[in-house]
Design a protein around this motif. Structure first.
Motif, PDB file in Angstrom:
ATOM      1  N   PRO A  93      -2.562 -52.875  30.264  1.00 54.82           N
ATOM      2  CA  PRO A  93      -2.578 -52.195  28.960  1.00 54.82           C
ATOM      3  C   PRO A  93      -3.946 -52.220  28.270  1.00 54.82           C
ATOM      4  O   PRO A  93      -4.782 -53.085  28.514  1.00 54.82           O
ATOM      5  N   ASN A  94      -4.120 -51.222  27.388  1.00 53.67           N
ATOM      6  CA  ASN A  94      -5.273 -51.146  26.483  1.00 53.67           C
ATOM      7  C   ASN A  94      -6.601 -51.038  27.227  1.00 53.67           C
ATOM      8  O   ASN A  94      -7.618 -51.589  26.793  1.00 53.67           O
ATOM      9  N   VAL A  95      -6.589 -50.300  28.325  1.00 53.69           N
ATOM     10  CA  VAL A  95      -7.796 -50.088  29.124  1.00 53.69           C
ATOM     11  C   VAL A  95      -8.274 -48.658  28.929  1.00 53.69           C
ATOM     12  O   VAL A  95      -7.469 -47.726  28.856  1.00 53.69           O
ATOM     13  N   LYS A  96      -9.591 -48.471  28.836  1.00 51.60           N
ATOM     14  CA  LYS A  96     -10.183 -47.132  28.762  1.00 51.60           C
ATOM     15  C   LYS A  96     -11.185 -46.977  29.900  1.00 51.60           C
ATOM     16  O   LYS A  96     -12.117 -47.768  30.029  1.00 51.60           O
ATOM     17  N   ILE A  97     -10.986 -45.941  30.719  1.00 57.08           N
ATOM     18  CA  ILE A  97     -11.860 -45.677  31.863  1.00 57.08           C
ATOM     19  C   ILE A  97     -12.351 -44.242  31.756  1.00 57.08           C
ATOM     20  O   ILE A  97     -11.541 -43.304  31.679  1.00 57.08           O
ATOM     21  N   SER A  98     -13.671 -44.054  31.744  1.00 57.97           N
ATOM     22  CA  SER A  98     -14.258 -42.724  31.595  1.00 57.97           C
ATOM     23  C   SER A  98     -15.266 -42.468  32.712  1.00 57.97           C
ATOM     24  O   SER A  98     -16.124 -43.321  32.988  1.00 57.97           O
ATOM     25  N   GLU A  99     -15.160 -41.304  33.342  1.00 60.79           N
ATOM     26  CA  GLU A  99     -16.159 -40.822  34.304  1.00 60.79           C
ATOM     27  C   GLU A  99     -16.508 -41.892  35.341  1.00 60.79           C
ATOM     28  O   GLU A  99     -17.687 -42.107  35.646  1.00 60.79           O
ATOM     29  N   SER A 100     -15.516 -42.565  35.879  1.00 61.18           N
ATOM     30  CA  SER A 100     -15.750 -43.667  36.813  1.00 61.18           C
ATOM     31  C   SER A 100     -14.952 -43.464  38.095  1.00 61.18           C
ATOM     32  O   SER A 100     -13.998 -42.685  38.137  1.00 61.18           O
ATOM     33  N   ILE A 101     -15.368 -44.173  39.139  1.00 61.41           N
ATOM     34  CA  ILE A 101     -14.706 -44.097  40.442  1.00 61.41           C
ATOM     35  C   ILE A 101     -14.228 -45.490  40.825  1.00 61.41           C
ATOM     36  O   ILE A 101     -15.026 -46.432  40.930  1.00 61.41           O
ATOM     37  N   LEU A 102     -12.923 -45.628  41.042  1.00 55.64           N
ATOM     38  CA  LEU A 102     -12.327 -46.887  41.463  1.00 55.64           C
ATOM     39  C   LEU A 102     -11.720 -46.688  42.846  1.00 55.64           C
ATOM     40  O   LEU A 102     -10.921 -45.767  43.053  1.00 55.64           O
ATOM     41  N   ALA A 103     -12.103 -47.527  43.790  1.00 53.54           N
ATOM     42  CA  ALA A 103     -11.550 -47.445  45.143  1.00 53.54           C
ATOM     43  C   ALA A 103     -10.138 -48.035  45.157  1.00 53.54           C
ATOM     44  O   ALA A 103      -9.571 -48.385  44.109  1.00 53.54           O
ATOM     45  N   ALA A 104      -9.560 -48.160  46.338  1.00 52.24           N
ATOM     46  CA  ALA A 104      -8.207 -48.693  46.464  1.00 52.24           C
ATOM     47  C   ALA A 104      -8.156 -50.174  46.108  1.00 52.24           C
ATOM     48  O   ALA A 104      -9.146 -50.903  46.223  1.00 52.24           O
ATOM     49  N   ASN A 105      -6.980 -50.611  45.661  1.00 52.44           N
ATOM     50  CA  ASN A 105      -6.684 -52.037  45.424  1.00 52.44           C
ATOM     51  C   ASN A 105      -7.580 -52.663  44.360  1.00 52.44           C
ATOM     52  O   ASN A 105      -7.892 -53.855  44.424  1.00 52.44           O
ATOM     53  N   VAL A 106      -7.985 -51.888  43.390  1.00 57.69           N
ATOM     54  CA  VAL A 106      -8.751 -52.413  42.254  1.00 57.69           C
ATOM     55  C   VAL A 106      -7.782 -52.858  41.169  1.00 57.69           C
ATOM     56  O   VAL A 106      -6.783 -52.192  40.902  1.00 57.69           O
ATOM     57  N   TYR A 107      -8.086 -53.984  40.545  1.00 55.42           N
ATOM     58  CA  TYR A 107      -7.238 -54.533  39.487  1.00 55.42           C
ATOM     59  C   TYR A 107      -8.059 -54.604  38.200  1.00 55.42           C
ATOM     60  O   TYR A 107      -9.034 -55.338  38.123  1.00 55.42           O
ATOM     61  N   VAL A 108      -7.659 -53.808  37.195  1.00 52.06           N
ATOM     62  CA  VAL A 108      -8.336 -53.816  35.903  1.00 52.06           C
ATOM     63  C   VAL A 108      -7.403 -54.454  34.882  1.00 52.06           C
ATOM     64  O   VAL A 108      -6.328 -53.928  34.590  1.00 52.06           O
ATOM     65  N   ASP A 144       4.922 -46.413  30.849  1.00 55.91           N
ATOM     66  CA  ASP A 144       5.416 -45.735  29.646  1.00 55.91           C
ATOM     67  C   ASP A 144       4.647 -44.425  29.505  1.00 55.91           C
ATOM     68  O   ASP A 144       3.586 -44.379  28.882  1.00 55.91           O
ATOM     69  N   PRO A 145       5.150 -43.334  30.087  1.00 63.07           N
ATOM     70  CA  PRO A 145       4.414 -42.062  30.038  1.00 63.07           C
ATOM     71  C   PRO A 145       4.087 -41.598  28.627  1.00 63.07           C
ATOM     72  O   PRO A 145       3.079 -40.919  28.418  1.00 63.07           O
ATOM     73  N   GLU A 146       4.920 -41.959  27.653  1.00 59.00           N
ATOM     74  CA  GLU A 146       4.683 -41.487  26.288  1.00 59.00           C
ATOM     75  C   GLU A 146       3.477 -42.152  25.630  1.00 59.00           C
ATOM     76  O   GLU A 146       3.001 -41.688  24.599  1.00 59.00           O
ATOM     77  N   ILE A 166       0.080 -47.787  36.238  1.00 63.51           N
ATOM     78  CA  ILE A 166      -0.619 -47.628  34.971  1.00 63.51           C
ATOM     79  C   ILE A 166       0.262 -48.182  33.855  1.00 63.51           C
ATOM     80  O   ILE A 166       1.382 -47.713  33.640  1.00 63.51           O
ATOM     81  N   TYR A 167      -0.236 -49.187  33.134  1.00 65.84           N
ATOM     82  CA  TYR A 167       0.512 -49.784  32.031  1.00 65.84           C
ATOM     83  C   TYR A 167       0.321 -48.963  30.743  1.00 65.84           C
ATOM     84  O   TYR A 167      -0.512 -48.058  30.692  1.00 65.84           O
ATOM     85  N   PRO A 168       1.064 -49.287  29.680  1.00 61.08           N
ATOM     86  CA  PRO A 168       0.970 -48.502  28.434  1.00 61.08           C
ATOM     87  C   PRO A 168      -0.406 -48.573  27.774  1.00 61.08           C
ATOM     88  O   PRO A 168      -1.171 -49.519  27.971  1.00 61.08           O
ATOM     89  N   ASN A 169      -0.647 -47.537  26.971  1.00 62.75           N
ATOM     90  CA  ASN A 169      -1.855 -47.450  26.136  1.00 62.75           C
ATOM     91  C   ASN A 169      -3.126 -47.460  26.971  1.00 62.75           C
ATOM     92  O   ASN A 169      -4.137 -48.059  26.597  1.00 62.75           O
ATOM     93  N   VAL A 170      -3.109 -46.763  28.088  1.00 63.91           N
ATOM     94  CA  VAL A 170      -4.276 -46.609  28.946  1.00 63.91           C
ATOM     95  C   VAL A 170      -4.843 -45.206  28.742  1.00 63.91           C
ATOM     96  O   VAL A 170      -4.110 -44.223  28.653  1.00 63.91           O
ATOM     97  N   TYR A 171      -6.178 -45.112  28.680  1.00 67.52           N
ATOM     98  CA  TYR A 171      -6.876 -43.839  28.517  1.00 67.52           C
ATOM     99  C   TYR A 171      -7.776 -43.624  29.733  1.00 67.52           C
ATOM    100  O   TYR A 171      -8.691 -44.413  29.989  1.00 67.52           O
TER     101      TYR A 171
END
Length: 530
Positions: free
Chosen positions: A279-294, A241-243, A259-264
């Motif tokens: 949904p409802n995840v916030k990620i700041s100044e971080s590095i995630l490699a391939a195939n990571v599931y949050v 949901d890009p909006e 990327i699910y809705p309401n992600v920052y």
């Protein structure tokens, strides 16, 4: 109370977007004129590679340019002036203004737009041949309805011939209405000196106006958000949901990530390919490699997640968390300034702070590293393939060796050697419960004698010689186990199984007498904790 240009859009000051645009078209020598809370602005833009000029006092746009010219290199041929509160201006609009200025050989070139309503902006006054004669500020035209009816306004963007600017800047006069020096008066001075004035009427008016209200700041945020999201969609990222997805301008996302809705996603976050961000995840100044599931509800800040890591739901990775390949951090787990090596699992209700957790280690639910003693933070080191039982408190500084076991419910204050079992919990006591209205009945206790102990050992399949039984009676009585009931509370199936596992880890088979001696040692340890 807050400088306008430092108001945030998707995690960055709004002036930073203008600086990015200028750099993207090759403009590198940038002067920022600062006045109100100058130090705060300079600190915020300290890594932007710009130079600063302090305007004190602040007497208008013309005065700002007068102050800035002292820092303009003498060999400069063209000076461009832009407003710092216009984050949406495109490189194309800036380039078009410069191109017209060069082609026309003008002393002054001004950028204009037509609005449905001129509002509070300066009106552009033209003669019958369409030449720009003046820009009249709305404040100075309160009694001139003919001027206020003009819909063409000045955006605040200019190109000047540098030599002309130096020549006539000193001729700018203070407005009798506002007490300010207007840069727009340079247009009249150009005509006065017989020089040419040009104007570029730019059709992209929604993106060329300054931010002057919270409403306009919100609208600019939405515009930039849509631009950024469109770039990621075109690059092969799935936005459910890009909006309702908020991605900062410096974030990089790999192809086929969902990327699910309401992600920052904020700051210089980097996300690899084929990741899933629920949904409802916030990620700041971080590095995630391939195939990571949050998973849903997680917060990740200044952390690194290697390939195949799973986080959440509702996990919190605080700064300097380093999760290596295949690590799993589950619901309501918090990690801070710790390294979790490949294959570590901490699936429930755990705090790991200032810790190193070795490859393949399992951390049970309710485990915490007690890293702070009220003065200093201390480190916990857990070796590879260790097993930490549920509801364990590891009081740092402490080392749990490779392959070691820590029993559930333990409070560990001393190092546990590799391959050993660490226990640190109180002995369980079971007592008769008094019935309401009834006097509790106390069963008759049997004294611990050679006869009663020998009978009990037969029932436990721990038969020993008569001589060994007599020695054991003396040992148990010295440990305050004076009754058969007290002995049986220690000789539980759980404790006997524990002793057998300890011997098995050493590759040995205990005799019945060895079992009972270790049982006495266990009773002694429990007695000390009691």
């Amino acid at each position: 109370s807050h400088p306008k240009v430092l108001h945030q859009i998707l995690g960055r000051p709004l002036i930073a977007y203008l600086l990015d645009t200028l750099k993207s078209i090759g403009i590198t020598d940038i002067l920022v004129v600062v006045g109100y809370q100058a130090e705060k602005v300079m600190n915020a833009l300290g890594e932007e590679g710009v130079r600063f000029v302090v305007q004190e006092p602040q007497l208008g746009t013309g005065h700002a340019v007068q102050v800035a010219m002292s820092a303009v290199p003498p060999q400069s041929e063209t000076v461009m002036v832009l407003c710092g509160d216009v984050p949406l201006i495109s490189g194309g609009s800036i380039a078009a203004l410069y191109r017209l200025h060069q082609q026309a050989g003008a002393a002054v070139t001004v950028q204009t737009v037509e609005l449905p309503d001129g509002a509070h902006y300066g009106r552009v006054v033209r003669d019958s041949q369409g030449r720009v004669l003046d820009v009249v500020q709305s404040k100075d035209a309160a009694d001139r309805p003919d001027i206020l009816a003009i819909r063409e306004i000045n955006t605040g963007a200019y190109c000047f011939e540098a030599a002309f600017l130096r020549q006539v800047l000193g001729e700018l006069e203070v407005s009798p209405v506002t007490g300010e020096i207007y840069l727009t008066d340079m247009i009249q001075l150009a005509w006065k000196h017989g020089r040419r004035v040009e104007a570029l009427l730019d059709p992209d008016w929604p993106n060329l106006l300054g931010i002057n209200s919270r409403k306009e700041l919100a609208e600019a945020t939405q515009t930039l958000r849509r631009r950024i999201n469109e770039v990621h969609l075109n690059a092969g990222v799935t936005l459910m949901d890009p909006e309702s997805t908020y991605i900062g301008p410096e974030v990089i996302i790999g192809r086929d990530t969902i990327i699910y809705p309401n992600v920052y996603l904020e700051g210089r976050t980097r996300i690899g390919e084929n990741c899933v961000i629920e949904p409802n995840v916030k990620i700041s100044e971080s590095i995630l490699a391939a195939n990571v599931y949050v998973k849903m509800g997680s917060v990740i800040t200044e952390s690194r997640l290697a390939e195949g890591v799973q986080v959440g739901p509702y996990s919190h990775l605080r700064p300097l968390s380093d999760l290596r390949e295949g690590v799993r951090v589950g619901n309501f787990v918090e990690v801070k300034k710790s390294v979790l090596y490949p294959g570590v699992k901490a699936n429930h209700l755990t705090y790991l702070g200032d810790a190193e957790v070795g490859t393949g280690t399992n951390v049970g639910a309710g485990t915490i590293t007690c890293n702070y003693d009220g003065v200093t933070k201390h480190k916990t080191i857990i070796g590879e393939k260790a097993f930490i039982g549920s509801n364990t408190a590891l009081v740092a500084p402490v080392i749990i060796g490779a392959g070691a076991y820590v029993g559930a419910g333990s409070t560990i204050t001393q190092d546990v050697p590799p391959g050993k079992l660490g226990l640190g919990r109180a002995r369980q006591v079971i007592k008769e419960r008094r019935q309401a209205g009834k006097k509790a009945e106390t069963p008759e206790e049997v004294a611990l004698t050679a006869g009663s102990l020998a009978q009990a050992l037969n029932e436990l399949n721990l038969t020993c010689s008569t001589e060994a039984v007599e020695k054991l009676v003396s040992l148990f009585i010295s440990l305050e186990l004076r009754t058969l009931e007290a002995f049986l509370k220690v000789a539980t199936a759980e404790n006997l199984a524990l002793i057998r596992r300890m011997y098995a880890m050493e590759g040995q088979e205990p005799s019945n007498y060895d079992m009972l001696i270790n049982l006495a040692n266990l009773a002694a340890g429990l007695g000390r904790r009691d």
